[in-house]
Design a protein around this motif. Structure first.
Motif, PDB file in Angstrom:
ATOM      1  N   ILE A 114     -53.705  39.852 -82.189  1.00 55.95           N
ATOM      2  CA  ILE A 114     -53.085  38.609 -82.038  1.00 55.95           C
ATOM      3  C   ILE A 114     -51.591  38.051 -81.936  1.00 55.95           C
ATOM      4  O   ILE A 114     -51.119  37.209 -81.467  1.00 55.95           O
ATOM      5  CB  ILE A 114     -52.901  38.298 -83.964  1.00 55.95           C
ATOM      6  CG1 ILE A 114     -54.268  37.626 -84.342  1.00 55.95           C
ATOM      7  CG2 ILE A 114     -51.954  37.123 -84.757  1.00 55.95           C
ATOM      8  CD1 ILE A 114     -54.821  38.355 -86.132  1.00 55.95           C
ATOM      9  N   GLY A 115     -51.061  39.274 -82.187  1.00 56.82           N
ATOM     10  CA  GLY A 115     -49.124  39.626 -82.324  1.00 56.82           C
ATOM     11  C   GLY A 115     -49.273  39.441 -81.035  1.00 56.82           C
ATOM     12  O   GLY A 115     -48.406  38.481 -79.675  1.00 56.82           O
ATOM     13  N   PHE A 116     -49.773  39.968 -79.700  1.00 50.99           N
ATOM     14  CA  PHE A 116     -49.942  39.858 -78.579  1.00 50.99           C
ATOM     15  C   PHE A 116     -50.097  38.367 -78.227  1.00 50.99           C
ATOM     16  O   PHE A 116     -49.362  37.750 -76.789  1.00 50.99           O
ATOM     17  CB  PHE A 116     -50.543  40.514 -77.177  1.00 50.99           C
ATOM     18  CG  PHE A 116     -50.226  40.522 -76.179  1.00 50.99           C
ATOM     19  CD1 PHE A 116     -49.371  41.494 -75.662  1.00 50.99           C
ATOM     20  CD2 PHE A 116     -51.749  39.359 -75.259  1.00 50.99           C
ATOM     21  CE1 PHE A 116     -49.982  41.058 -74.372  1.00 50.99           C
ATOM     22  CE2 PHE A 116     -51.163  39.235 -73.261  1.00 50.99           C
ATOM     23  CZ  PHE A 116     -50.320  40.617 -73.058  1.00 50.99           C
ATOM     24  N   ALA A 117     -50.988  37.401 -77.920  1.00 55.97           N
ATOM     25  CA  ALA A 117     -51.058  36.086 -78.115  1.00 55.97           C
ATOM     26  C   ALA A 117     -49.988  35.328 -78.147  1.00 55.97           C
ATOM     27  O   ALA A 117     -49.746  34.686 -77.859  1.00 55.97           O
ATOM     28  CB  ALA A 117     -52.362  35.732 -78.673  1.00 55.97           C
ATOM     29  N   PHE A 118     -49.438  35.574 -79.398  1.00 60.89           N
ATOM     30  CA  PHE A 118     -48.109  34.618 -80.323  1.00 60.89           C
ATOM     31  C   PHE A 118     -46.940  34.847 -79.358  1.00 60.89           C
ATOM     32  O   PHE A 118     -46.309  34.204 -78.678  1.00 60.89           O
ATOM     33  CB  PHE A 118     -47.819  35.334 -81.446  1.00 60.89           C
ATOM     34  CG  PHE A 118     -48.641  34.009 -83.002  1.00 60.89           C
ATOM     35  CD1 PHE A 118     -48.257  33.164 -82.295  1.00 60.89           C
ATOM     36  CD2 PHE A 118     -49.822  35.043 -83.196  1.00 60.89           C
ATOM     37  CE1 PHE A 118     -48.413  32.336 -84.054  1.00 60.89           C
ATOM     38  CE2 PHE A 118     -49.868  33.711 -84.108  1.00 60.89           C
ATOM     39  CZ  PHE A 118     -49.684  32.635 -84.375  1.00 60.89           C
ATOM     40  N   LEU A 119     -46.876  36.731 -78.727  1.00 65.42           N
ATOM     41  CA  LEU A 119     -46.096  37.010 -77.651  1.00 65.42           C
ATOM     42  C   LEU A 119     -46.227  35.639 -76.456  1.00 65.42           C
ATOM     43  O   LEU A 119     -45.054  35.666 -76.076  1.00 65.42           O
ATOM     44  CB  LEU A 119     -45.719  38.617 -77.813  1.00 65.42           C
ATOM     45  CG  LEU A 119     -44.989  38.819 -77.187  1.00 65.42           C
ATOM     46  CD1 LEU A 119     -43.199  37.947 -77.718  1.00 65.42           C
ATOM     47  CD2 LEU A 119     -44.628  40.152 -76.988  1.00 65.42           C
ATOM     48  N   SER A 120     -47.621  36.109 -76.157  1.00 64.76           N
ATOM     49  CA  SER A 120     -47.697  35.195 -74.563  1.00 64.76           C
ATOM     50  C   SER A 120     -47.324  34.001 -75.240  1.00 64.76           C
ATOM     51  O   SER A 120     -46.834  33.168 -74.312  1.00 64.76           O
ATOM     52  CB  SER A 120     -48.518  35.115 -74.435  1.00 64.76           C
ATOM     53  OG  SER A 120     -49.705  36.483 -74.309  1.00 64.76           O
ATOM     54  N   LEU A 121     -46.970  33.537 -76.036  1.00 62.37           N
ATOM     55  CA  LEU A 121     -47.258  32.478 -76.149  1.00 62.37           C
ATOM     56  C   LEU A 121     -45.700  31.423 -76.669  1.00 62.37           C
ATOM     57  O   LEU A 121     -45.072  30.822 -76.114  1.00 62.37           O
ATOM     58  CB  LEU A 121     -47.698  31.266 -77.539  1.00 62.37           C
ATOM     59  CG  LEU A 121     -49.060  30.630 -77.678  1.00 62.37           C
ATOM     60  CD1 LEU A 121     -49.557  30.729 -78.890  1.00 62.37           C
ATOM     61  CD2 LEU A 121     -49.905  29.893 -76.728  1.00 62.37           C
ATOM     62  N   ALA A 122     -45.389  32.433 -76.597  1.00 63.18           N
ATOM     63  CA  ALA A 122     -43.210  32.718 -76.399  1.00 63.18           C
ATOM     64  C   ALA A 122     -42.821  32.555 -75.436  1.00 63.18           C
ATOM     65  O   ALA A 122     -42.181  31.875 -75.605  1.00 63.18           O
ATOM     66  CB  ALA A 122     -42.782  34.023 -77.926  1.00 63.18           C
ATOM     67  N   THR A 123     -43.184  33.452 -74.538  1.00 65.14           N
ATOM     68  CA  THR A 123     -43.234  33.436 -73.004  1.00 65.14           C
ATOM     69  C   THR A 123     -42.968  32.088 -72.642  1.00 65.14           C
ATOM     70  O   THR A 123     -42.144  32.084 -72.034  1.00 65.14           O
ATOM     71  CB  THR A 123     -43.279  34.695 -72.493  1.00 65.14           C
ATOM     72  OG1 THR A 123     -43.855  35.828 -73.347  1.00 65.14           O
ATOM     73  CG2 THR A 123     -43.344  35.204 -71.066  1.00 65.14           C
ATOM     74  N   LEU A 124     -44.392  31.667 -72.577  1.00 66.11           N
ATOM     75  CA  LEU A 124     -44.546  29.885 -72.134  1.00 66.11           C
ATOM     76  C   LEU A 124     -43.651  29.244 -72.658  1.00 66.11           C
ATOM     77  O   LEU A 124     -43.201  28.745 -72.075  1.00 66.11           O
ATOM     78  CB  LEU A 124     -45.866  30.230 -72.310  1.00 66.11           C
ATOM     79  CG  LEU A 124     -46.124  28.510 -72.199  1.00 66.11           C
ATOM     80  CD1 LEU A 124     -46.390  28.853 -70.043  1.00 66.11           C
ATOM     81  CD2 LEU A 124     -47.750  27.836 -71.850  1.00 66.11           C
TER      82      LEU A 124
END
Length: 189
Positions: free
Chosen positions: A160-170
């Protein structure tokens, strides 16, 4: 765009190539190739400044991009040599590089704006980016302790944290582009 600025842009463009060569072990001698790209990018730093001063080609865009390109290149290389990682951890490292590069770029952009008596406030996209980054970090920082208590729960929180970090990077990329495009007059000479 003059030649010194093109060399600076080339240095920035070489950063993703350096990262791919560094981390993709399926490429034979990948670290040698990554080193060669790093050396070439470093050489552009020497050359662009020398040409700009010698031929009086110093521009606001060049003054903005040159120090950022240097910091982006060196920061990414330092982070890369600091880690040996799995695929997901490599993605986190690359996301970190993108986020740090964006922050350096926008900080320099704001500094140039200040020299022109222009104050650039954070916008909505930047605030969304920051919120996503903070949520991701709140989930990722305690991963090891949560995993030690309950492996499955730790893994779920990590993803879940990785998904949020992916969105944050985008959002990091989108907000940086929006910020610079919306305020491009700051870089005009």
């Amino acid at each position: 765009m003059n030649l010194p600025t093109k060399l600076t842009v080339a240095r920035i463009v070489m950063i993703p190539l350096f990262i791919v060569l560094f981390f993709v072990e399926a490429i034979p001698y990948n670290r040698f190739f990554a080193t060669a790209v790093f050396m070439l990018a470093s050489a552009t730093d020497f050359l662009d400044g020398r040409l700009a001063r010698k031929y009086n080609l110093v521009t606001n865009l060049g003054k903005f991009l040159d120090p950022i390109a240097d910091k982006m290149l060196v920061s990414c290389a330092l982070i890369a040599i600091s880690v040996e990682t799995t695929f997901l951890q490599t993605a986190v490292v690359i996301f970190t590089m993108v986020i740090l590069c964006r922050e350096l770029m926008i900080s320099a952009f704001r500094t140039i704006a200040c020299t022109k008596n222009v104050i650039l406030a954070a916008d909505k996209l930047g605030k969304i980016k920051t919120t996503l980054q903070m949520i991701a970090l709140i989930l990722l920082i305690p991963y090891a302790d949560i995993y030690a208590l309950h492996g499955f729960t730790g893994d779920v929180i990590y993803y879940i944290g990785f998904a949020f970090l992916s969105l944050a990077t985008l959002m990091t990329i989108v907000s940086a582009l929006n910020y610079v495009i919306k305020n491009r007059e700051v870089l005009k000479d």
